[in-house]
Design a protein around this motif. Sequence first.
Motif, PDB file in Angstrom:
ATOM      1  N   SER A 101     -46.023  18.008  47.792  1.00 25.23           N
ATOM      2  CA  SER A 101     -47.148  17.352  47.126  1.00 25.23           C
ATOM      3  C   SER A 101     -46.689  16.199  46.244  1.00 25.23           C
ATOM      4  O   SER A 101     -45.527  16.127  45.835  1.00 25.23           O
ATOM      5  CB  SER A 101     -47.908  18.365  46.264  1.00 25.23           C
ATOM      6  OG  SER A 101     -49.038  17.774  45.631  1.00 25.23           O
ATOM      7  N   MET A 126     -50.206  17.152  50.334  1.00 24.92           N
ATOM      8  CA  MET A 126     -51.248  16.945  49.322  1.00 24.92           C
ATOM      9  C   MET A 126     -50.832  15.783  48.438  1.00 24.92           C
ATOM     10  O   MET A 126     -49.643  15.633  48.134  1.00 24.92           O
ATOM     11  CB  MET A 126     -51.450  18.216  48.490  1.00 24.92           C
ATOM     12  CG  MET A 126     -52.488  18.091  47.388  1.00 24.92           C
ATOM     13  SD  MET A 126     -52.718  19.652  46.453  1.00 24.92           S
ATOM     14  CE  MET A 126     -53.730  20.560  47.618  1.00 24.92           C
ATOM     15  N   PHE A 146     -52.293  22.352  43.592  1.00 20.58           N
ATOM     16  CA  PHE A 146     -51.338  22.525  44.686  1.00 20.58           C
ATOM     17  C   PHE A 146     -50.919  23.991  44.828  1.00 20.58           C
ATOM     18  O   PHE A 146     -50.936  24.556  45.935  1.00 20.58           O
ATOM     19  CB  PHE A 146     -50.119  21.641  44.415  1.00 20.58           C
ATOM     20  CG  PHE A 146     -48.965  21.827  45.360  1.00 20.58           C
ATOM     21  CD1 PHE A 146     -49.071  21.484  46.700  1.00 20.58           C
ATOM     22  CD2 PHE A 146     -47.749  22.317  44.893  1.00 20.58           C
ATOM     23  CE1 PHE A 146     -47.993  21.639  47.566  1.00 20.58           C
ATOM     24  CE2 PHE A 146     -46.670  22.475  45.740  1.00 20.58           C
ATOM     25  CZ  PHE A 146     -46.792  22.136  47.098  1.00 20.58           C
ATOM     26  N   GLN A 149     -53.864  25.984  46.216  1.00 20.79           N
ATOM     27  CA  GLN A 149     -54.195  25.636  47.598  1.00 20.79           C
ATOM     28  C   GLN A 149     -53.261  26.337  48.585  1.00 20.79           C
ATOM     29  O   GLN A 149     -53.691  26.829  49.635  1.00 20.79           O
ATOM     30  CB  GLN A 149     -54.098  24.119  47.790  1.00 20.79           C
ATOM     31  CG  GLN A 149     -54.272  23.637  49.228  1.00 20.79           C
ATOM     32  CD  GLN A 149     -55.686  23.737  49.728  1.00 20.79           C
ATOM     33  OE1 GLN A 149     -56.645  23.715  48.940  1.00 20.79           O
ATOM     34  NE2 GLN A 149     -55.857  23.863  51.038  1.00 20.79           N
TER      35      GLN A 149
END
Length: 217
Positions: A101, A126, A146, A149
Amino acid sequence: MIEGVIFDIDGTLTATNELIFASFNHVAKKYLGKNLTDDEIIALFGPTEDAILKVWMKDNYEEARKDYYEFYSDMHHQMAEAYPGILEILRLVKSRNIPLSIYTGKGRLSSEITLEKIGAIDLFDMIVTGDDVENHKPSPEGIEVFVNQYKLNKNNVIMIGDAPADIIAAHAAGVKIASVVWDSYAKEKVLSMGSDFVFESVKDLRDFLNDNMIHSN
């Protein structure tokens, strides 16, 4: 063992600080008739570029915003490249199938310009920018999004960044923080803040990640 990796952008993936300073001064000179020092610009960091420009430019905001991003994009290859070896690190993380991410205070547009210019935008699972959170760094919000998720164990997630805000955000989120100081504008402050890990070179960071990432299926 690391099972999730989050990168900052400016001063971490790319040497963008001079480009940011030049972009702000480009519009400051044109619309405000003045030049800002690097320290004056650094003092503005936190809110996105758009938020800063709205306060500065008021009625000229839309025109100044267009000029800012055109200059930022046009001058990118001249002034800001990825640090040598950084793309190899990102590909290494991806080769282990570990979620990757971005968490940056930059706005969405400048983040995407930079990640496109350095050839990295497709490597991230992400991208969380200052436009995507209610509370910008040093809030931990972008880290928590993050972690949630991808249902990660916070103890096995690492934030990699160059600034004090990255350290504060990581500590607040309960993840590990690796401070990289090969181009930090606040190196002495960063070194005083108790990071879990500190890296002086891209190679040292690569070696650390290579040795400490899980092999995910």
